[in-house]
Enzyme design. Sequence first.
Site, PDB file in Angstrom:
ATOM      1  N   GLU B  29     -11.377   0.408   1.820  1.00  0.00           N
ATOM      2  CA  GLU B  29     -10.273  -0.157   1.043  1.00  0.00           C
ATOM      3  C   GLU B  29      -9.915  -1.534   1.598  1.00  0.00           C
ATOM      4  O   GLU B  29      -9.609  -1.665   2.783  1.00  0.00           O
ATOM      5  CB  GLU B  29      -9.071   0.792   1.109  1.00  0.00           C
ATOM      6  N   GLU B  60     -10.616   8.388  -0.048  1.00  0.00           N
ATOM      7  CA  GLU B  60     -11.216   8.583   1.285  1.00  0.00           C
ATOM      8  C   GLU B  60     -12.322   9.636   1.257  1.00  0.00           C
ATOM      9  O   GLU B  60     -13.290   9.539   2.011  1.00  0.00           O
ATOM     10  CB  GLU B  60     -10.147   8.962   2.310  1.00  0.00           C
ATOM     11  N   PHE B  83      -6.505   3.818   8.192  1.00  0.00           N
ATOM     12  CA  PHE B  83      -5.751   4.358   9.335  1.00  0.00           C
ATOM     13  C   PHE B  83      -6.379   5.705   9.709  1.00  0.00           C
ATOM     14  O   PHE B  83      -6.745   6.475   8.822  1.00  0.00           O
ATOM     15  CB  PHE B  83      -4.277   4.609   8.975  1.00  0.00           C
ATOM     16  N   ASP B  85      -4.938   8.125  10.562  1.00  0.00           N
ATOM     17  CA  ASP B  85      -4.062   9.124   9.946  1.00  0.00           C
ATOM     18  C   ASP B  85      -4.630   9.609   8.611  1.00  0.00           C
ATOM     19  O   ASP B  85      -4.332  10.718   8.177  1.00  0.00           O
ATOM     20  CB  ASP B  85      -2.679   8.520   9.678  1.00  0.00           C
ATOM     21  N   PHE B  86      -5.407   8.770   7.940  1.00  0.00           N
ATOM     22  CA  PHE B  86      -5.942   9.156   6.626  1.00  0.00           C
ATOM     23  C   PHE B  86      -7.247   9.942   6.757  1.00  0.00           C
ATOM     24  O   PHE B  86      -7.798  10.379   5.755  1.00  0.00           O
ATOM     25  CB  PHE B  86      -6.183   7.941   5.725  1.00  0.00           C
ATOM     26  N   HIS B 129       1.351   6.746   9.988  1.00  0.00           N
ATOM     27  CA  HIS B 129       0.566   5.527  10.210  1.00  0.00           C
ATOM     28  C   HIS B 129       0.519   5.155  11.696  1.00  0.00           C
ATOM     29  O   HIS B 129       0.375   3.979  12.028  1.00  0.00           O
ATOM     30  CB  HIS B 129       1.166   4.343   9.441  1.00  0.00           C
TER      31      HIS B 129
HETATM   32  C1  TPP Z   1      -4.603   8.142   1.583  1.00  0.00           C
HETATM   33  C2  TPP Z   1      -4.200   6.733   1.807  1.00  0.00           C
HETATM   34  N1  TPP Z   1      -5.131   5.769   1.729  1.00  0.00           N
HETATM   35  C3  TPP Z   1      -4.786   4.478   1.912  1.00  0.00           C
HETATM   36  C4  TPP Z   1      -3.504   4.118   2.203  1.00  0.00           C
HETATM   37  C5  TPP Z   1      -3.139   2.658   2.438  1.00  0.00           C
HETATM   38  N2  TPP Z   1      -2.367   2.171   1.315  1.00  0.00           N
HETATM   39  C6  TPP Z   1      -1.028   2.188   1.283  1.00  0.00           C
HETATM   40  S1  TPP Z   1      -0.402   1.687  -0.170  1.00  0.00           S
HETATM   41  C7  TPP Z   1      -1.949   1.400  -0.791  1.00  0.00           C
HETATM   42  C8  TPP Z   1      -2.121   0.866  -2.173  1.00  0.00           C
HETATM   43  C9  TPP Z   1      -1.470   1.734  -3.167  1.00  0.00           C
HETATM   44  O1  TPP Z   1      -1.650   1.177  -4.416  1.00  0.00           O
HETATM   45  P1  TPP Z   1      -0.878   1.731  -5.682  1.00  0.00           P
HETATM   46  O2  TPP Z   1      -1.045   3.213  -5.729  1.00  0.00           O
HETATM   47  O3  TPP Z   1      -1.317   0.970  -6.859  1.00  0.00           O
HETATM   48  O4  TPP Z   1       0.652   1.454  -5.357  1.00  0.00           O
HETATM   49  P2  TPP Z   1       1.353   0.032  -5.161  1.00  0.00           P
HETATM   50  O5  TPP Z   1       1.318  -0.272  -3.711  1.00  0.00           O
HETATM   51  O6  TPP Z   1       0.621  -0.967  -5.973  1.00  0.00           O
HETATM   52  O7  TPP Z   1       2.746   0.246  -5.640  1.00  0.00           O
HETATM   53  C10 TPP Z   1      -2.914   1.720   0.146  1.00  0.00           C
HETATM   54  C11 TPP Z   1      -4.369   1.587  -0.066  1.00  0.00           C
HETATM   55  C12 TPP Z   1      -2.564   5.167   2.321  1.00  0.00           C
HETATM   56  N3  TPP Z   1      -1.290   4.909   2.637  1.00  0.00           N
HETATM   57  N4  TPP Z   1      -2.924   6.443   2.100  1.00  0.00           N
END
Ligand code: TPP
Lengths: 323, 323, 347, 347
Positions: B29, B60, B83, B85-86, B129
């Site tokens: 990502e 993931e 992370f 954590d994921f 995190h």
């Molecule tokens: C399982 C997981 N993978 C990756 C992340 C890192 N991460 C946090 S927010 C995000 C993007 C989320 O995008 P979206 O669902 O479109 O929500 P937005 O932030 O645009 O409101 C990512 C990849 C995470 N928190 N949890």
Amino acid sequence: MRVMSYREAVIEALREEMTRDGNVFLMGEDVGRMGGVFQATAGLWETFGPSRVFDTPISEVAIVGAALGAALVGLRPVAEIMFVDFTGVAMDQIANQVAKFHFMTGGQAIVPLVIRTQGGVGFGDAAQHSQSLEAWHTHIPGLKVVMPSTPSDAKGLLKTSIRDDNPIIFIEHKLLYQTEGPIPEGDYLVPIGKADIKKEGKDVTIITWSKMVLDSLEAASLLEEEGIHAEVVDLRTLNPLDLDTIIFSVKKTGRAVIVHEACKTGGFGAEIAALIVEKAFDYLDAPIQRIAGIDTPIPYAAPLYRAVIPNPDKIAQAVRGLL
Amino acid sequence: MRVMSYREAVIEALREEMTRDGNVFLMGEDVGRMGGVFQATAGLWETFGPSRVFDTPISEVAIVGAALGAALVGLRPVAEIMFVDFTGVAMDQIANQVAKFHFMTGGQAIVPLVIRTQGGVGFGDAAQHSQSLEAWHTHIPGLKVVMPSTPSDAKGLLKTSIRDDNPIIFIEHKLLYQTEGPIPEGDYLVPIGKADIKKEGKDVTIITWSKMVLDSLEAASLLEEEGIHAEVVDLRTLNPLDLDTIIFSVKKTGRAVIVHEACKTGGFGAEIAALIVEKAFDYLDAPIQRIAGIDTPIPYAAPLYRAVIPNPDKIAQAVRGLL
Amino acid sequence: MSVTDYLSWGGSMQVRKQEKIDLYRLMVRIRAFEEQSFISFNQGLTYGVLHLYIGEEAIAAGCMYDLRKEDYITSTHRGHGHLIAKGADMGRMFAELLGKETGYCRGRGGSMHIADMTIGILGANGIVGAGVPISVGAAFALRYKGLDHVVLCFFGDATINTGAFHEAVNLASTWKLPVVFVCENNLYGISVSIKNACALRSLADRSAGYAIPGVCVDGNDVLAVRKACIEATARARKGEGPTLLECQTYRWGGHFTADDGKYRPDEEVRHWKEERDPIGNLARDMLGSGEIDQQEIDVIHREVKEEVEKAFRYAQESNPADVDGMLRGVYYESPTRTRNSKGEDLP
Amino acid sequence: MSVTDYLSWGGSMQVRKQEKIDLYRLMVRIRAFEEQSFISFNQGLTYGVLHLYIGEEAIAAGCMYDLRKEDYITSTHRGHGHLIAKGADMGRMFAELLGKETGYCRGRGGSMHIADMTIGILGANGIVGAGVPISVGAAFALRYKGLDHVVLCFFGDATINTGAFHEAVNLASTWKLPVVFVCENNLYGISVSIKNACALRSLADRSAGYAIPGVCVDGNDVLAVRKACIEATARARKGEGPTLLECQTYRWGGHFTADDGKYRPDEEVRHWKEERDPIGNLARDMLGSGEIDQQEIDVIHREVKEEVEKAFRYAQESNPADVDGMLRGVYYESPTRTRNSKGEDLP
Ligand SMILES: Cc1ncc(C[n+]2csc(CCOP(=O)(O)OP(=O)(O)O)c2C)c(N)n1
Ligand SMILES: Cc1ncc(C[n+]2csc(CCOP(=O)(O)OP(=O)(O)O)c2C)c(N)n1
Ligand SMILES: [Mg+2]
Ligand SMILES: [Mg+2]
């Protein structure tokens, strides 16, 4: 006293708690009409109907996550993950959601949730259906870990787990379901966090849990014939851990052997060894021994998997080596 | 010697290995144009283009599973999980697929796959995190676990990991990215399975890894002023583990302190303590101490998370207590 | 679709002037909260990072305006707007961001974990997708208890690619549970355009794979959002099952407070900020129709400003999170061994 | 749809007589293998449980008949049929089931983990859904290498509810990868009817949520399966992306060898066994059209029987799995430190 199988004890615990509290329900793959692939929920669908005992799709993430959501809204779910090996699929929900919700919300959220599952080597189910993964779960603050070895403990601990207001992973063992034992009459509970000395002895302390309790007791019988008196401590719950009972016994015997089926490296036995060193170093007359699975995925053919996991002979051998 | 940040070292390792072998590619990502949320892949998309450095959906399970599929077909994927954590989301793929495939197929399948991720407490990213979950991964036979603490080790170990024909989880630390250090010239490799004595000493052995190496070295400086000479062993890789170096040092000093950021119960420190007892019991002049995170989810506010994890003062204090 | 367009539809739902003003105030409040949050972040008063909701206010406001207190929501890392719209106390929210003992999570959770169990907020969430199964479980519990409340589940565009989303939506669809899946499509998951993460033209079309209705609305038009959400929640309350509601929107800033968002074209950002501001456009339309005048608007802004300032002051004046108490916060200690989660003592 | 119906379609694909006979033989071979497996299980010669493919032979046969050796497949817990159809050696398969050193996995893997890396079998799998992302990664690798081979990914009806399925199919769709998702809809996941696990009428409709084609065929009609799979693989090879191919079928026995399958209505079982036997029906149609006579059929059955017996004998006569070697089987020891996975030594 009645005699009952471990499997029947699990069912009776579920039945009693569901009768007692309408908020308790069961969900999981094939737990309904089929009664579970190990028949450990057999008959409950017939009694309580599909609104309280129901099958889910093959969706472990949703099973655990939905159980959490239901718990947050006031129910007391008992969610089944068919094999502990599949907890990996739902590990985020277990570790990052279920276990941490109470803490992360500053104590607001209460999560009375039991995840029932079973593990261990059976008759050749191979690497993805035979694991003992409790060491993952004990490394998750917020999640209690319960692993009973006898029918009576299984019943009493499952009932206590369902009444507990914290999330619990309750790990049965596929080879224990058919084992039988006496069951107390009436509505008894077994406390979470209290080990049980399954056999007393003065020469060495064997600390163990789940099916390895049976193997350890067998080893202890072998040793008894040789004049070696082993004490067998069945931990029953790994978190919370009854450290007092462990330390008391080790101080008495001066020798500790830890037995578990999970592979040795990073197994929960390491934690116990480390704790004994921290709390009873001066009482130890010999190094602490860990008898555990060897560090390999569980193989398929019987001669192979038998070589991987402990058995009474290996345990007895290790004890002899300490004396 | 050049001085470089840990982050730059990671990038340089990736760049060199991608240049050297066209089968190496990066997926994850935001690893592409953005260069990763920690900028640890910055510039690689520009060099190698979107066919070799590309973003994935937030999936993931698919990231790890697809990396495995690509490895089976002869590529050498470097898959990033943002992370550690994921990793819970992908735990089935990591533990039941990636780690076991070689064994389960009787040695047929070869899985040259690196999962890069980062962990640890940062500046208040809270419970989901900030974790240190290496104890989950070290309890998975078949998966190598690498956790470098310095830029030079990060580069050398990442290059070795990419060339290794086994699956590896390579865990960086979010607070290390900005740290700087000397980097050897040229195409050097650091072997997997070899600890590094970051500071020599005769009074006590501090065994540690990842960011806690820095904290331990700071503690060792404090202690040095008091005339206490601590040896700091940086494990660098947890599986395979360089037990020889640990035991050699402990036999020399007679005292061991294990330091890790992960919560104490079930942490990998327990394994090391248990191994030391097994191999060097008679050389120990004092109980083994574990200085680790306390058993709670990582809290948000700084005063809280600081209370949870080790720091130089806590480490130094523990060492003093042993002497 | 502009507000006037919507009204000229002659849709079944009459939007009274006061309702529009309420919605306007709610959006202004959310934005003011976020602006203050950002200032606090820049001043180093908060920890970690914050994911701001600026630009997306119409979704939270439009969806939540008609909810009952007894309805539930699950939120995300970008949760402040949802929480405010569901009725959370801004003082306790700020207190959480500042790591105070009076914060919703007593400083243990921070921005990504704020919950208010008394008004049905089942938590923001730091794991993308993880809230979706939780929402479904809550909806299951409502039906189990025979209640006709609903659950609104918020998540971003990128979340629809997670396994958790899939398993949960499938479950809700199979069991016809009372939940509305609100997809806030702000076009990006961090730096990744949704076009590079999903082949669908409209994310609402993902609903077809679950045999549930999919609806796509202009997420910056608070009245359009509101109408769609009212319809979806009505279906849910009637036992007709879930709906996937895609709301197209945009976040004005970077993904989080430490991100400049430079991976997005300048023109795209400009377009959304200048031409599609949910707050500015509603003001413009109401001014145009004469439903409100500039003075009234100014009053709203001033009042909200005071409200937010007061909330922030409360947070600042609160005591920092208590370290000692934390160590006891991992497990819930039931007052008695056999208390159930409703607080009843069992025999 | 019967075979004659299919032919009367006048479809673009001419099915030569020899091809039909080949397909027939392949199905008979799979069934014979499974029958011998079941006998071995009942005799206690195998370990664990087996998931038999009896009743579903047309899918493996129809899908795999036209594959190249260089094409890949991922299989499942119910994998024997897939492996045989892709060309696996039955002797080594039996040897695996019997825990012999000559088995595909040297007795380490068993039924659920058989792989043959030399002919593109990327493993059966014991975790429902886990093979789907692996198939997608393999398809990615093929494109990365510029090859026009494809991957066939097999899985059951119940698997479409797993998160792994979703994430993987979405990825394949977004990247337009050369993979065909073959859903073997045998109506049940263990005891759970797909109707209680998914609200879709046809599982192929799940494809709509990924903007890929969904096709549903009679999975007991080997020619229909074959035709659909040829079309889907052709699309994939041309770079047009994945297809979801639902094949409706039925397993004759319980979920595994220890299950009696009594949760299914007797009449349903009877219907599928008697009226929709993929092997019996093809024989009947070919006999009817005069393409084959009973004697030829008998020869096929006899030859297959001998073939299977020989394979089984090989397994029986092989040495048991070697315990000592096992302990060294967890990690791959590269011949040199810098050998890559293609076996080339790197500088
Ligand atoms: C399982 C997981 N993978 C990756 C992340 C890192 N991460 C946090 S927010 C995000 C993007 C989320 O995008 P979206 O669902 O479109 O929500 P937005 O932030 O645009 O409101 C990512 C990849 C995470 N928190 N949890
Ligand atoms: C993740 C996971 N959950 C549950 C199981 C247990 N299990 C094995 S096969 C099966 C049913 C699979 O059904 P389907 O996908 O329809 O395939 P079929 O067996 O019908 O061929 C289940 C639930 C598993 N192996 N893995
Ligand atoms: Mg987004
Ligand atoms: Mg099925």
